[in-house]
Write a protein that holds these residues in place. Structure first.
Motif, short mmCIF file in Angstrom:
data_model
loop_
_atom_site.label_atom_id
_atom_site.label_comp_id
_atom_site.label_asym_id
_atom_site.label_seq_id
_atom_site.Cartn_x
_atom_site.Cartn_y
_atom_site.Cartn_z
N PRO A 85 -37.79 24.41 -15.61
CA PRO A 85 -39.09 24.66 -16.03
C PRO A 85 -40.24 24.19 -15.35
O PRO A 85 -41.13 23.46 -15.85
N PHE A 86 -40.33 24.25 -14.08
CA PHE A 86 -41.36 23.64 -13.20
C PHE A 86 -41.91 24.72 -12.36
O PHE A 86 -40.82 25.56 -11.90
N ARG A 87 -43.03 24.67 -11.91
CA ARG A 87 -43.71 25.58 -10.83
C ARG A 87 -42.93 25.21 -9.39
O ARG A 87 -42.53 24.03 -9.22
N ARG A 143 -26.91 28.10 -7.33
CA ARG A 143 -27.91 28.49 -8.15
C ARG A 143 -28.72 27.10 -8.39
O ARG A 143 -29.98 27.19 -8.33
N VAL A 144 -28.07 26.20 -8.64
CA VAL A 144 -28.76 24.65 -9.02
C VAL A 144 -29.42 24.25 -7.66
O VAL A 144 -30.55 23.70 -7.68
N VAL A 145 -28.56 24.52 -6.57
CA VAL A 145 -29.41 24.02 -5.17
C VAL A 145 -30.80 24.69 -4.92
O VAL A 145 -31.55 24.16 -4.56
N ALA A 146 -30.68 25.93 -5.03
CA ALA A 146 -31.70 26.85 -4.97
C ALA A 146 -32.90 26.48 -5.89
O ALA A 146 -33.96 26.56 -5.29
N GLU A 147 -32.66 26.26 -6.82
CA GLU A 147 -33.62 25.54 -7.89
C GLU A 147 -34.35 24.39 -7.31
O GLU A 147 -35.47 24.23 -7.31
N LEU A 148 -33.47 23.59 -7.21
CA LEU A 148 -33.84 22.13 -6.56
C LEU A 148 -34.74 22.30 -5.17
O LEU A 148 -35.90 21.91 -5.25
N VAL A 149 -34.19 23.39 -4.39
CA VAL A 149 -35.28 23.53 -3.13
C VAL A 149 -36.42 24.08 -3.65
O VAL A 149 -37.43 23.77 -3.18
N LEU A 209 -39.23 21.48 -4.94
CA LEU A 209 -39.57 20.63 -4.16
C LEU A 209 -40.64 21.14 -3.08
O LEU A 209 -40.36 22.28 -2.62
N VAL A 210 -41.83 20.50 -2.57
CA VAL A 210 -42.69 21.03 -1.75
C VAL A 210 -41.93 21.19 -0.32
O VAL A 210 -40.92 20.55 -0.10
N PRO A 211 -42.18 22.12 0.68
CA PRO A 211 -41.78 22.50 1.71
C PRO A 211 -41.83 21.00 2.59
O PRO A 211 -42.60 20.46 2.75
N GLY A 212 -40.84 20.82 3.07
CA GLY A 212 -40.40 19.47 3.83
C GLY A 212 -40.54 18.25 2.94
O GLY A 212 -40.62 16.99 3.35
N GLY A 213 -40.18 18.38 1.78
CA GLY A 213 -39.98 17.28 0.68
C GLY A 213 -38.86 16.52 0.92
O GLY A 213 -38.03 16.83 1.78
#
Length: 258
Positions: A148-150, A173-179, A182-186
């Motif tokens: 539930p985050f932008r 699916r979980v990995v895709a959401e974590l990425v 996260l900001v690009p290059g996070g």
């Protein structure tokens, strides 16, 4: 493994960890045979090693950190103490209740600012600008829909012994959401079980024995910086800044034969 755990039946993450938190309380994370002292000793040792590898990373004070699968909040509070704006998420309401009780009743072992900085050294950019500790923010998430985050909400992803409990059917699916969040290059800091077992999963199905290569593929940019032996099983520590694309195919997209 004790008898009550054998009777839990087929592994379904939310019900498994909810029941375990209700049954074991603060002992609901870690190996079931551990005492509370064992749990404290092992988690403190792992935290120290994970924090040690953060020293080499350029981290600005006050960065937003996602503690994915925060459980009872052991790591979340320590990360907040060293200056991160921590959001801890978990799928089990009882886990988050234990974390909030930890906030209401601070651990008498909590160190002052100087001792925290000395024991858990971080880059000077963080250590010299520590502000008064702000409590982590805890959020209940569902195991199925997205987080539930932008997009690009967090600067740092932290996960310890959590992704190993995500079934293969849900992993991409979980990995895709974590990425996504996260900001690009996070920065990603992951510590997961990579034990070479003859089975893909544990007897209960609650641990998936993925290889180091699987985690590096899922999170392009991370590398193995340390290996930790816990109860005879190898856990690998991955640290790195992620490329903008996950190495996994998007959910629902079929693998193209080569």
């Amino acid at each position: 493994m004790n008898e009550p755990e054998r009777r839990l039946g087929a592994y379904e993450p939310k019900s498994f960890w909810q029941e375990r938190a209700l049954r074991l309380g603060p002992r609901s994370v870690g190996y079931v045979q551990w005492s509370e002292e064992d749990l404290r000793r092992h988690t403190d040792a792992i935290r120290s090693r994970m924090f040690r590898h953060l020293r080499a990373q350029p981290i600005a004070p006050g960065q937003a950190l996602l503690d994915f699968g925060c459980g009872t909040g052991h790591f979340a509070f320590r990360l907040a103490e060293v200056g991160f704006r921590v959001t801890g998420v978990d799928i089990a309401p009882a886990m988050l209740r234990l974390a909030r009780l930890r906030r209401a009743r601070p651990n008498p072992r909590s160190m002052d600012r100087a001792r925290t900085t000395a024991q858990d050294p971080l880059p000077v950019s963080v250590c010299v600008q520590l502000r008064p500790v702000k409590n982590p923010h805890f959020v209940l998430v569902d195991s199925r829909p997205g987080l539930p985050f932008r997009s690009a909400t967090f600067d740092v992803l932290w996960t310890h012994a959590v992704l190993e409990h995500v079934p293969d059917a849900d992993f991409e699916r979980v990995v895709a959401e974590l990425v996504r969040v996260l900001v690009p290059g996070g920065l990603a800091v992951l510590c997961e079980n990579t034990f070479r077992h003859h089975r893909r999963t544990s007897e209960l199905g609650h641990v998936v024995f993925r290889s180091e290569e699987e985690y590096r593929t899922a999170f392009p940019g991370v590398r193995v910086v340390d290996r930790i032996l816990v109860e005879g099983q190898r856990h690998s520590l991955f640290v790195g800044r992620l490329s903008q694309r996950t190495g996994l195919r998007p959910p629902g997209q079929k693998r193209v034969p080569r």
